[in-house]
Every structure is written in C-alpha cells, then in structure tokens.
Design an enzyme around this catalytic site. Structure first.
Site, PDB file in Angstrom:
ATOM      1  CB  ALA A 146      -0.937  -0.032   1.278  1.00 21.82           C
ATOM      2  CB  CYS A 180      12.130   5.767   0.702  1.00 21.58           C
ATOM      3  SG  CYS A 180      11.074   5.459   2.096  1.00 21.58           S
ATOM      4  CG  ASP A 230       8.684  -0.391  -1.546  1.00 21.36           C
ATOM      5  OD1 ASP A 230       9.781   0.231  -1.493  1.00 21.36           O
ATOM      6  OD2 ASP A 230       7.483   0.553  -1.665  1.00 21.36           O
ATOM      7  N   GLY A 266       0.091   1.164  -3.149  1.00 28.26           N
ATOM      8  CA  GLY A 266       0.009   0.543  -4.497  1.00 28.26           C
ATOM      9  C   GLY A 266       0.534   1.188  -5.584  1.00 28.26           C
TER      10      GLY A 266
HETATM   11  N1  SAM Z   1       5.212  -0.246  -1.986  1.00 29.42           N
HETATM   12  C1  SAM Z   1       4.218   0.760  -1.700  1.00 29.42           C
HETATM   13  C2  SAM Z   1       3.968   1.584  -2.755  1.00 29.42           C
HETATM   14  O1  SAM Z   1       4.783   1.724  -3.703  1.00 29.42           O
HETATM   15  O2  SAM Z   1       3.012   2.470  -3.121  1.00 29.42           O
HETATM   16  C3  SAM Z   1       4.890   1.465  -0.577  1.00 29.42           C
HETATM   17  C4  SAM Z   1       5.093   0.519   0.755  1.00 29.42           C
HETATM   18  S1  SAM Z   1       5.342   1.331   2.103  1.00 29.42           S
HETATM   19  C5  SAM Z   1       7.151   1.675   1.983  1.00 29.42           C
HETATM   20  C6  SAM Z   1       5.515   0.071   3.345  1.00 29.42           C
HETATM   21  C7  SAM Z   1       4.070  -0.634   3.471  1.00 29.42           C
HETATM   22  O3  SAM Z   1       4.440  -1.839   4.103  1.00 29.42           O
HETATM   23  C8  SAM Z   1       3.285   0.082   4.452  1.00 29.42           C
HETATM   24  O4  SAM Z   1       2.175   0.428   4.085  1.00 29.42           O
HETATM   25  C9  SAM Z   1       2.993  -0.726   5.693  1.00 29.42           C
HETATM   26  O5  SAM Z   1       2.009  -0.503   6.420  1.00 29.42           O
HETATM   27  C10 SAM Z   1       3.391  -2.077   5.181  1.00 29.42           C
HETATM   28  N2  SAM Z   1       3.775  -3.092   6.013  1.00 29.42           N
HETATM   29  C11 SAM Z   1       4.551  -3.003   6.950  1.00 29.42           C
HETATM   30  N3  SAM Z   1       4.732  -4.202   7.494  1.00 29.42           N
HETATM   31  C12 SAM Z   1       4.116  -5.368   6.845  1.00 29.42           C
HETATM   32  C13 SAM Z   1       3.995  -6.438   6.988  1.00 29.42           C
HETATM   33  N4  SAM Z   1       4.563  -7.443   8.042  1.00 29.42           N
HETATM   34  N5  SAM Z   1       3.125  -7.209   6.062  1.00 29.42           N
HETATM   35  C14 SAM Z   1       2.376  -6.502   5.321  1.00 29.42           C
HETATM   36  N6  SAM Z   1       2.634  -5.265   4.971  1.00 29.42           N
HETATM   37  C15 SAM Z   1       3.546  -4.549   6.044  1.00 29.42           C
END
Ligand code: SAM
Length: 290
Positions: free
Chosen positions: A115, A231, A180, A117
């Site tokens: 997310a 990032c 990511d 996304g």
């Molecule tokens: N890839 C996304 C984009 O380009 O839009 C951004 C991702 S952001 C860097 C990291 C995401 O990982 C956050 O939304 C967070 O809530 C989620 N997250 C953290 N730990 C997680 C886990 N154990 N399983 C799934 N999601 C996780």
C-alpha cells in the site's frame, strides 16, 4: 536529526554526507507516470496539452515517466486524466523497483508490502496486465487506499490480501517478489519537515526488514528474482542487512543495467543507492536471486 546526520557521516564520509543533507533541503517537482493499462505516454502528453499543461519533461530511463516542471499536484489531480486513473503521481525513485523486477506475461509475482499500491500498479502495467500479481498489506486503512488505487488504475484483478506478509505460508512460491520494505524514510527527509529519528527506531525497522526479507527468500522460486527496496540511504537497512541475510539463503545480488542520469551514492554491484537531490528522493534497490 543529529543522530541521523552522525550515521550518514560514519557511513559515507563528510563530503557525501553533506551532499545527502543538501538533497534534504531541495524542493522537488511533481513527477508522475502514464498508466499504460489505460493510455499511452503520447496520449498523456496530448491530453495534458489540451488542458494547457505543456511544461512536462520526459525521463531518460523510463518512457512512461514525466516531470511537471512548473505547477503543483493540484494541476494534475484536477484533470480527467487523473480522475480516470490514466496517470499516477509517484516519485521518480519509487518507479525503479518494478523496472528492476521486469514483470513478464504469466509470471506469478508477489508485492509483499504494497500500500498504497504505486508499485503494484506499475508492475501490472509493465506486464501489460498479464502477470498474476498478489499484493499484501498489513494496515487495514492503507489496504483500503490500495484497493481504491488498484481499481482506479484498472488493476482490480490483483489478488489483494490484508495480512502480515511475514506470516505468509511457506507453501506458497513466486517467480518474482518485490519487498518495498517499511523503513526509517531517511532518504525522503525534508529539512522543512524534520523526522524524529532515533537509533531505537532504526533498530526496530531493521528487525522488521530482516523478518520480511527472510520470508521473501523462502517464498522465492529457485532462479527467481527478488527486488528489495527502501526509501532509506542508511546502510543498516540496506547493504548491511543484505550482506547478513543473503548468504543464509544462498542468495546473491544480480548486476543492474545503468539508468541514465540517476544520481548515485557508492553502493555494491547489484544495488542502486539514489542520492536525494532536487529531482530524486533518496532510495535503495537491490536485485537478488537464489
Ligand atoms: N510499495 C508501496 C507503494 O509503492 O505504494 C509502499 C510501501 S511502504 C514503503 C511499506 C508498507 O508496508 C506500509 O504500507 C506498511 O503498512 C506495510 N507493512 C509493514 N509491515 C508489513 C507486514 N509485515 N506485512 C505487510 N505489510 C506491511
């Protein structure tokens, strides 16, 4: 911020650390991507010019990416193109991981922490909508935003799961995986909005990254491709983590083709560490196989 600056100085030396710090105070233009599931880059340029937006520049390493040289987000979010999901506002650095993943027709691809996304929809677009994409997100509110974006971008066939990706069943396996990872955000710091950075927070992020990376390596098919990105420009979250975890899974880094004009920090072959500048957010990517 003082603890962050100290770590940057230790990792990169005074000169490069000061380059990173000047990137923190830079103002970046709005950047965006044509969503090729719904339109093409040339149609986007035409439609924008019809709305009087002509100050748009191409990006040498990605035909679908654009820089809005004057104006702000609202100039784009007010357009039909945006409302119809034909463009997606995204930082240039964050467009890199899907390009490294090179999604192809029929591949089974996992986006582990997906997310809101942006990268999931880019993966779907790069495969021409022909890859089988699963996107996980643990946070329910962010998951809802992701579902909305997937639908708006025409990527509603993605298998979206609201779950902890580190608890996915080891029985699953994927040709390609994007991790990511959640991180300190040390690449996207802005001096106008300082973050609260502490070593404890860094250690917490590294623990979460390690857990997710180990899971990603278990779920990756032999000979498959994993892209790890953050990032962050801190080696603890990037190079140091990889050098500790990859050998445990007999995994290794794969060489990466050069990207024209990308402002890079020193980093090992098979990785890209993007320096924050007036165009790019600080970012890290690694291309891995096992
Ligand atoms: N890839 C996304 C984009 O380009 O839009 C951004 C991702 S952001 C860097 C990291 C995401 O990982 C956050 O939304 C967070 O809530 C989620 N997250 C953290 N730990 C997680 C886990 N154990 N399983 C799934 N999601 C996780």
């Amino acid at each position: 911020m003082e603890q962050l600056y100290a770590l940057l100085g230790q990792a990169y030396g005074a000169e490069t650390a000061s380059r990173i710090r000047s990137g923190y105070s830079a103002e970046r233009p709005v950047t965006f991507r044509a969503n090729t599931l719904k339109t093409s880059a040339s149609e986007v340029i035409f439609a924008l010019s019809e709305c009087g937006i002509t100050n748009v520049e191409r990006v040498p390493w990605y035909r679908d990416a654009f820089i809005l040289r004057e104006g702000g987000e609202s100039d784009l979010t007010g357009t039909e193109l945006y409302r119809e999901g034909k463009i997606y506002l995204q930082s240039l650095s964050s467009m890199l991981p899907p390009l490294l993943l090179q999604p192809e027709t029929g591949e089974n691809i996992l986006d582990m922490t997906a997310a809101p996304g942006g990268k999931t929809t880019e993966i779907v677009a790069l495969s021409g909508g022909k890859a089988l994409v699963t996107a996980c997100e643990r946070d329910r509110i962010r998951f809802g935003r992701m579902k909305f974006n997937l639908e708006r971008q025409g990527a509603a066939r993605v298998n979206a799961m609201c779950c902890d990706a580190s608890a996915l069943d080891d029985f699953l396996s994927f040709d390609k995986i994007l991790l990511d990872a959640p991180c300190t955000g040390s690449g996207t710091v802005s001096t106008s909005q300082p973050i609260r950075f502490t070593r404890e927070y860094l250690a917490k992020c590294v623990r979460a990254q390690e857990k997710l990376l180990k899971k990603a390596l278990r779920l990756l098919k032999k000979g498959g491709t994993l892209v790890y990105s953050t990032c962050s420009v801190l080696k603890e979250e990037n190079e140091l983590l990889l050098s500790r975890v990859l050998p445990l899974a007999q995994a290794r880094l794969l060489p990466i083709e050069p990207f024209e004009g990308l402002p890079l920090l020193p980093s090992p072959i098979g990785t890209l560490a993007v320096c924050p500048t007036d165009l790019y957010e600080g970012f890290f990517c690694a291309k891995i196989t096992k």
